[in-house]
Design a protein around this motif. Sequence first.
Motif, PDB file in Angstrom:
ATOM      1  N   THR A 178      32.279  46.602  45.615  1.00  0.00           N
ATOM      2  CA  THR A 178      33.153  45.731  46.405  1.00  0.00           C
ATOM      3  C   THR A 178      32.329  44.920  47.386  1.00  0.00           C
ATOM      4  OG1 THR A 178      34.986  47.286  46.238  1.00  0.00           O
ATOM      5  CG2 THR A 178      35.101  45.656  48.003  1.00  0.00           C
ATOM      6  N   ALA A 179      32.604  43.604  47.449  1.00  0.00           N
ATOM      7  CA  ALA A 179      31.941  42.701  48.392  1.00  0.00           C
ATOM      8  C   ALA A 179      32.989  41.767  48.989  1.00  0.00           C
ATOM      9  CB  ALA A 179      30.846  41.900  47.700  1.00  0.00           C
ATOM     10  N   LEU A 180      32.719  41.266  50.219  1.00  0.00           N
ATOM     11  CA  LEU A 180      33.630  40.368  50.922  1.00  0.00           C
ATOM     12  C   LEU A 180      32.953  39.025  51.143  1.00  0.00           C
ATOM     13  CD1 LEU A 180      35.068  42.773  53.672  1.00  0.00           C
ATOM     14  CD2 LEU A 180      35.977  42.305  51.402  1.00  0.00           C
ATOM     15  N   PHE A 181      33.771  37.945  51.021  1.00  0.00           N
ATOM     16  CA  PHE A 181      33.257  36.587  51.177  1.00  0.00           C
ATOM     17  C   PHE A 181      34.147  35.812  52.138  1.00  0.00           C
ATOM     18  CE2 PHE A 181      31.814  38.196  47.147  1.00  0.00           C
ATOM     19  CZ  PHE A 181      30.492  37.810  47.096  1.00  0.00           C
ATOM     20  N   LEU A 182      33.577  34.812  52.790  1.00  0.00           N
ATOM     21  CA  LEU A 182      34.294  33.987  53.746  1.00  0.00           C
ATOM     22  C   LEU A 182      34.459  32.585  53.204  1.00  0.00           C
ATOM     23  CD1 LEU A 182      32.598  34.986  57.138  1.00  0.00           C
ATOM     24  CD2 LEU A 182      34.711  35.890  56.137  1.00  0.00           C
ATOM     25  N   ALA A 183      35.665  32.016  53.525  1.00  0.00           N
ATOM     26  CA  ALA A 183      35.899  30.594  53.289  1.00  0.00           C
ATOM     27  C   ALA A 183      36.171  29.975  54.650  1.00  0.00           C
ATOM     28  CB  ALA A 183      37.072  30.386  52.349  1.00  0.00           C
ATOM     29  N   ILE A 184      35.390  28.989  55.062  1.00  0.00           N
ATOM     30  CA  ILE A 184      35.446  28.439  56.416  1.00  0.00           C
ATOM     31  C   ILE A 184      35.770  26.958  56.312  1.00  0.00           C
ATOM     32  CG2 ILE A 184      34.197  28.148  58.587  1.00  0.00           C
ATOM     33  CD1 ILE A 184      32.239  30.338  57.493  1.00  0.00           C
ATOM     34  N   THR A 205      38.778  30.686  59.498  1.00  0.00           N
ATOM     35  CA  THR A 205      38.116  31.460  58.442  1.00  0.00           C
ATOM     36  C   THR A 205      39.139  32.272  57.670  1.00  0.00           C
ATOM     37  OG1 THR A 205      36.118  31.644  59.777  1.00  0.00           O
ATOM     38  CG2 THR A 205      36.366  33.204  57.971  1.00  0.00           C
ATOM     39  N   GLY A 206      38.901  32.327  56.343  1.00  0.00           N
ATOM     40  CA  GLY A 206      39.673  33.216  55.487  1.00  0.00           C
ATOM     41  C   GLY A 206      38.737  34.169  54.772  1.00  0.00           C
ATOM     42  N   THR A 207      39.204  35.380  54.488  1.00  0.00           N
ATOM     43  CA  THR A 207      38.369  36.413  53.872  1.00  0.00           C
ATOM     44  C   THR A 207      38.901  36.736  52.488  1.00  0.00           C
ATOM     45  OG1 THR A 207      37.882  37.361  56.035  1.00  0.00           O
ATOM     46  CG2 THR A 207      37.448  38.743  54.116  1.00  0.00           C
ATOM     47  N   GLY A 208      37.970  36.815  51.532  1.00  0.00           N
ATOM     48  CA  GLY A 208      38.330  37.195  50.180  1.00  0.00           C
ATOM     49  C   GLY A 208      37.566  38.429  49.741  1.00  0.00           C
ATOM     50  N   THR A 209      38.201  39.252  48.949  1.00  0.00           N
ATOM     51  CA  THR A 209      37.610  40.508  48.481  1.00  0.00           C
ATOM     52  C   THR A 209      37.341  40.409  46.985  1.00  0.00           C
ATOM     53  OG1 THR A 209      38.793  41.764  50.174  1.00  0.00           O
ATOM     54  CG2 THR A 209      37.944  43.000  48.298  1.00  0.00           C
ATOM     55  N   LEU A 210      36.101  40.814  46.574  1.00  0.00           N
ATOM     56  CA  LEU A 210      35.716  40.801  45.162  1.00  0.00           C
ATOM     57  C   LEU A 210      35.431  42.222  44.714  1.00  0.00           C
ATOM     58  CD1 LEU A 210      34.827  39.422  42.510  1.00  0.00           C
ATOM     59  CD2 LEU A 210      32.525  39.211  43.509  1.00  0.00           C
ATOM     60  N   HIS A 211      36.088  42.637  43.619  1.00  0.00           N
ATOM     61  CA  HIS A 211      35.847  43.937  42.999  1.00  0.00           C
ATOM     62  C   HIS A 211      35.148  43.701  41.657  1.00  0.00           C
ATOM     63  CE1 HIS A 211      38.183  45.888  46.019  1.00  0.00           C
ATOM     64  NE2 HIS A 211      39.336  45.329  45.648  1.00  0.00           N
ATOM     65  N   ILE A 212      33.885  44.216  41.508  1.00  0.00           N
ATOM     66  CA  ILE A 212      33.137  44.091  40.250  1.00  0.00           C
ATOM     67  C   ILE A 212      33.145  45.453  39.570  1.00  0.00           C
ATOM     68  CG2 ILE A 212      30.939  43.507  39.174  1.00  0.00           C
ATOM     69  CD1 ILE A 212      30.252  41.890  41.651  1.00  0.00           C
ATOM     70  N   THR A 213      33.780  45.519  38.413  1.00  0.00           N
ATOM     71  CA  THR A 213      33.762  46.747  37.624  1.00  0.00           C
ATOM     72  C   THR A 213      32.523  46.713  36.728  1.00  0.00           C
ATOM     73  OG1 THR A 213      36.161  46.894  37.642  1.00  0.00           O
ATOM     74  CG2 THR A 213      34.999  48.147  35.943  1.00  0.00           C
ATOM     75  N   LEU A 214      31.602  47.705  36.873  1.00  0.00           N
ATOM     76  CA  LEU A 214      30.325  47.734  36.160  1.00  0.00           C
ATOM     77  C   LEU A 214      30.444  48.609  34.917  1.00  0.00           C
ATOM     78  CD1 LEU A 214      27.878  48.026  39.199  1.00  0.00           C
ATOM     79  CD2 LEU A 214      28.447  45.999  37.837  1.00  0.00           C
ATOM     80  N   GLU A 215      30.117  48.008  33.773  1.00  0.00           N
ATOM     81  CA  GLU A 215      30.091  48.760  32.521  1.00  0.00           C
ATOM     82  C   GLU A 215      28.744  49.463  32.389  1.00  0.00           C
ATOM     83  OE1 GLU A 215      30.862  45.793  29.610  1.00  0.00           O
ATOM     84  OE2 GLU A 215      33.051  45.936  29.835  1.00  0.00           O
ATOM     85  N   ASP A 216      28.761  50.671  31.821  1.00  0.00           N
ATOM     86  CA  ASP A 216      27.561  51.500  31.753  1.00  0.00           C
ATOM     87  C   ASP A 216      26.611  51.010  30.655  1.00  0.00           C
ATOM     88  OD1 ASP A 216      25.953  53.703  32.515  1.00  0.00           O
ATOM     89  OD2 ASP A 216      26.652  54.791  30.747  1.00  0.00           O
ATOM     90  N   VAL A 217      25.290  51.125  30.946  1.00  0.00           N
ATOM     91  CA  VAL A 217      24.205  50.880  29.982  1.00  0.00           C
ATOM     92  C   VAL A 217      23.336  52.126  29.980  1.00  0.00           C
ATOM     93  CG1 VAL A 217      22.156  49.486  29.489  1.00  0.00           C
ATOM     94  CG2 VAL A 217      24.247  48.384  30.312  1.00  0.00           C
ATOM     95  N   ASN A 218      22.811  52.509  28.805  1.00  0.00           N
ATOM     96  CA  ASN A 218      21.989  53.713  28.719  1.00  0.00           C
ATOM     97  C   ASN A 218      20.626  53.446  29.347  1.00  0.00           C
ATOM     98  OD1 ASN A 218      21.290  56.334  28.138  1.00  0.00           O
ATOM     99  ND2 ASN A 218      20.707  55.907  25.996  1.00  0.00           N
ATOM    100  N   ASP A 219      20.586  53.616  30.666  1.00  0.00           N
ATOM    101  CA  ASP A 219      19.353  53.319  31.402  1.00  0.00           C
ATOM    102  C   ASP A 219      18.857  54.517  32.193  1.00  0.00           C
ATOM    103  OD1 ASP A 219      21.470  53.338  33.141  1.00  0.00           O
ATOM    104  OD2 ASP A 219      20.866  51.541  34.253  1.00  0.00           O
TER     105      ASP A 219
END
Length: 702
Positions: free
Chosen positions: A542-548, A556-570
């Motif tokens: 999860t990360a947050l970004f601003l729009a100004i 200022t407005g705040t937006g929230t980004l949710h990145i779902t990470l797919e697994d890699v055999n690492d």
Amino acid sequence: FFPPQVLLLACAEDLECVPGFQQKVFYIEKPFEFTEDQLVLNLKFDDCKGNNKLNFQVSNPDFTVEGDGSLVALKNISEAGRALFVHAQTEHAEDMAEIFIVGANEKQAALKEILKPEGNSGIPRQKRAILATPILIPENQRPPFPRLVGKVIRSEVTEGAKFQLSGKGVDQDPKGIFRINEITGDVSVTRTLDREAIANYELEVEVTDQSGKTIDGPVRLLISVIDQNDNRPMFKEGPYVGHVMEGSATGTTVMRMTAFDADDVSTDNALLRYNILKQTPTKPSPNMFYIDPEKGDIVTVVSPVLLDRETMESPKYELVIEAKDMGGLDVGLTGTATATILIDDKNDHPPEFTKKEFQATVKEGVTGVIVNLTVGDRDDPVTGAWRAVYTIINGNPGQSFEIHTNPQTNEGMLSVVKPLDYEISAFHTLLIKVENEDPLIPDIAYGPSSTATVQITVEDVNEGPVFHPNPMAVTKQENIPVGSAVLTVNATDPDTLQHQTIRYSVYKDPAGWLEINPTNGTIGTTAVLDRESPFVQDNVYTALFLAIDSGNPPATGTGTLHITLEDVNDNVPSLYPTLAKVCDDAKDLRVVVLGASDKDLHPNTDPFKFELSKQSGPEKLWRINKLNSTHAQVTLLQNLKKANYNIPISVTDSGKPPLTNNTELKLQVCTCKKSKMDCSASDALHISLTLVLLSLLSLFCK
């Protein structure tokens, strides 16, 4: 009707003046009716000193004795009882006379029984008996004492005979109040009497001979205490508080005042009359109320128009009530009490707004009270007839406004409960009505002043940009190349009339993996995305970004980004445990159960493949057997000498492509004696044999 025949039963014909009634006992024939002002008989009283301040009292209040001794009926009386007692008193003497009221036959029988002719002298003599006529004694007599109050007569004189008196007040508590002369029969009182303490004494008189033997009696002697007006009326039930509704009809009963007088209720001493001495306040009329002189009922005497709570100086009146005995005569004793009368309110005045139109200004996006609407109501505060109830009857389709009553001021508190948007509507007009909690009385109605208009102006505010959507979601594989694009965000400015530009920036990026183009909002990676990172929760970063915007000041407005990470055999699998111990003479050569784990997700984890690397030396010393998809068993093929051994093992996951971890299991062969394990030669610590040779784990067969 013939005048009653009067018979003298006992008289004194002494040459000397004997104070008292000259005739003490009378029999009169009962008439059909005593008529008003009828002369019943004449009584003669003489104190031998001029009869100064002579006063008569009669036991029956329907009769009176005039100053010349005439016993007169005060009204028509058909039933006067069996006897009358008359008490006379001057400054120097007092006495009592008895008048018995009998029928003609009863009188003749009584004469035959009581009187008997003696010789030819014609002088009657009493039958041998004790005559103990009732005695009346006024209370509160002053000294000196003892005081002669009556006499007991015996018709025959017997030598050595003595009168004896007994009962309550003589030889019973209260003792010693009365005594009798043993020879003459004179009865005396020794102290002041209080009728309110004891009103009657019932004594017994008997005659005894010299040996104490009773020769006559006992006969009852009744002593009655005559009441004097020595007790003031008292109001005992206060405080006295009454209520009357405003506008009540003339003659409405408010309350009742009742006083108590300890004097004899059958006399004027306790005959009370009531009066209002004072009324406070005296407006609008000094005589707002009247009290029934006999019953004590307080009633209204003014017209309903004057009984108007809203026009009164005060809705509370205090009346000083006087109760006077002796039927209200000037000589009567008095007692006073205060009656408090409260004029209760009825809802005869509707609430009215203090003005027809109210103004309010509110910034867009703000909630809370924006204006207080004031009303006037002439009814009693803090009652349902005064408390206001406000209702928005027009102009609130979106339910953006609410109105509540301030319980202290009765004002209507108009509030914004849903933020207003200047860009949608810059003005709002509300129509509001006000009513009371209690209904109005039937002849009163709500008028135009019970409604008001509220004009609301919405002020424009520089609102922050809004992300669409918010939150934003995207799915990416971990380990994508640095610089890869993740998402392009979209934010708009609600202030459509201001034509502002928007810039973007990173607000919160816990792992430092991301960047955003300040102009177009494209988010890219600055580092490798690692699903196994501690900054990732449940596969989501999860990360947050601003729009100004470009306003002054900027918003200022705040937006929230949710990145779902797919697994890699690492991630290669890891092996546990990495250390095992065994006795050099162990019979069970199964050394240890090994387990494998992997940070990746299925299918990049189990089932795992366990293998031994190439063993050094001419012969094999151990082998490994798979137990299930995650565990394997290491077994010695023979007992070994005390030493440290490293067993090379490889474990491979099921990913595509698979990853292998080549590692070593350290094995310590120790000397075991008497439940002690000695691994010193092999750089091992002494531990109890009960820790045993094998680290056995649960086997999960698959």
